[in-house]
Design an enzyme around this catalytic site. Sequence first.
Site, PDB file in Angstrom:
ATOM      1  N   GLY A  27      47.500  45.109  40.397  1.00  0.00           N
ATOM      2  CA  GLY A  27      47.435  43.871  41.151  1.00  0.00           C
ATOM      3  C   GLY A  27      46.297  42.986  40.697  1.00  0.00           C
ATOM      4  O   GLY A  27      45.923  42.997  39.526  1.00  0.00           O
ATOM      5  N   LYS A  28      45.741  42.233  41.640  1.00  0.00           N
ATOM      6  CA  LYS A  28      44.682  41.281  41.328  1.00  0.00           C
ATOM      7  C   LYS A  28      43.513  41.458  42.285  1.00  0.00           C
ATOM      8  O   LYS A  28      43.667  41.968  43.390  1.00  0.00           O
ATOM      9  CB  LYS A  28      45.195  39.846  41.440  1.00  0.00           C
ATOM     10  CG  LYS A  28      46.191  39.435  40.363  1.00  0.00           C
ATOM     11  CD  LYS A  28      46.568  37.965  40.523  1.00  0.00           C
ATOM     12  CE  LYS A  28      47.517  37.523  39.427  1.00  0.00           C
ATOM     13  NZ  LYS A  28      47.890  36.085  39.576  1.00  0.00           N
ATOM     14  N   ASP A  49      38.014  59.739  38.083  1.00  0.00           N
ATOM     15  CA  ASP A  49      38.036  58.666  37.093  1.00  0.00           C
ATOM     16  C   ASP A  49      36.650  58.046  36.935  1.00  0.00           C
ATOM     17  O   ASP A  49      36.515  56.829  36.812  1.00  0.00           O
ATOM     18  CB  ASP A  49      39.056  57.593  37.496  1.00  0.00           C
ATOM     19  CG  ASP A  49      39.459  56.700  36.311  1.00  0.00           C
ATOM     20  OD1 ASP A  49      39.348  57.164  35.159  1.00  0.00           O
ATOM     21  OD2 ASP A  49      39.892  55.554  36.549  1.00  0.00           O
ATOM     22  N   GLY A 101      40.326  38.608  38.513  1.00  0.00           N
ATOM     23  CA  GLY A 101      40.881  39.389  37.422  1.00  0.00           C
ATOM     24  C   GLY A 101      42.193  40.013  37.824  1.00  0.00           C
ATOM     25  O   GLY A 101      42.587  40.007  38.995  1.00  0.00           O
ATOM     26  N   LYS A 153      41.185  42.864  46.984  1.00  0.00           N
ATOM     27  CA  LYS A 153      42.133  43.471  46.043  1.00  0.00           C
ATOM     28  C   LYS A 153      43.524  43.401  46.656  1.00  0.00           C
ATOM     29  O   LYS A 153      43.741  43.864  47.783  1.00  0.00           O
ATOM     30  CB  LYS A 153      41.742  44.917  45.741  1.00  0.00           C
ATOM     31  CG  LYS A 153      42.646  45.603  44.723  1.00  0.00           C
ATOM     32  CD  LYS A 153      42.239  47.052  44.487  1.00  0.00           C
ATOM     33  CE  LYS A 153      40.943  47.161  43.738  1.00  0.00           C
ATOM     34  NZ  LYS A 153      40.678  48.580  43.318  1.00  0.00           N
ATOM     35  N   GLY A 164      45.034  43.417  36.885  1.00  0.00           N
ATOM     36  CA  GLY A 164      45.211  44.728  36.279  1.00  0.00           C
ATOM     37  C   GLY A 164      46.600  45.242  36.531  1.00  0.00           C
ATOM     38  O   GLY A 164      47.477  44.513  37.029  1.00  0.00           O
TER      39      GLY A 164
END
Length: 356
Positions: free
Chosen positions: A40-41, A154, A35, A57, A37
């Site tokens: 990054g990936k 978060d 995925g 990541k 974002g």
Amino acid sequence: MPLPHQRPTAAPIRLDDPLVDRVIDGRYRIVEPLGAGGMGKVYRAVQTGLDREVALKVLSAGLADGRDLAFVKRFCLEASVTARLGHPHTVTIHDYGRTDDGIFYIAMEYLEGRTLAQLLEEEGALPAPRLLRIANQIARAAREAHRNGLVHRDLKPSNVMLLAREDEPDFVKVLDFGLAKFFLGGDGELSQSGAFLGSPQYMAPELVRSEPATPRTDVYSLGVMLYEMACGRPPFTAESSIAVLLEHASAQPKPPRLVARDIPEALERVILRAMQKDPEDRYASMDDLLEALAWAGSSMGVALAREPLRPVLLTSSDVEALEVGSRRRYWRRKLSPWILGLAAAAATAAALQQLL
């Protein structure tokens, strides 16, 4: 950022990714992208030598080249912060670093499961016993972070992974400490001036007002998650993010039992206390929230898991003090009958002397 296991639909995944089949830092062979974002990936990779699957990541090249130092700082903070946490309900960080050609990466445990957000989207409101067990695990993970001087900032359903284990079908892993902040001092804000960090639907009022984060900030976010798990929707669902933030800052949520009548009253009390606007009116710590969850569970006949007692390491002076105290208690027990007898005899003698 995307999560260690899933393929989000928000950002397309390129099949011609140049990092696929590359070995990062000499030990992580990238297999496929999972995925993408804003930062990054995330890739599925294999750690060579150990033949272990990991989620890797990788920070976007445009951010890692130094043009946005705040994002680099957030990325490195997530790695260093999460690596020091060892709770079974927190995602495990195996390694992190920077390659010779400037690629920042974090290698973490590869998880197979679904997020709490996916569960809520598929099933809606959860039965009270189930949501209490999930919330109990999230709170225990957050409590360990707080004990290390960290606030997650978060907590939200998409940052909670649910794994199927033999003894727990909803085994929790808390993810993404990229916004974590040291509340015991020292670490500055990572946002640019006027920018919000976090998710509007779960943001505590004090963060909306740009006030410091404390453990009660995470208590509020978990309270919002409890509300959503119980009611099937978040407490505030305005059309814009700004409107949602304003509602968190000033509006009172609709009582959960007015949304779903089958919610137990004890659970509603816990939710509303956790979601108080003033941090001083909330549970003071995750310990207090855990006690409240246990109380709500007991009213429904639901027993929640507790942390095992930690071993206590004693110094030689501690042992000596215990031995002295033990000896004192021993002689106190031995001599107490004699002391009482002598005191009674003295009192009797004094009384006879007065009569004579």
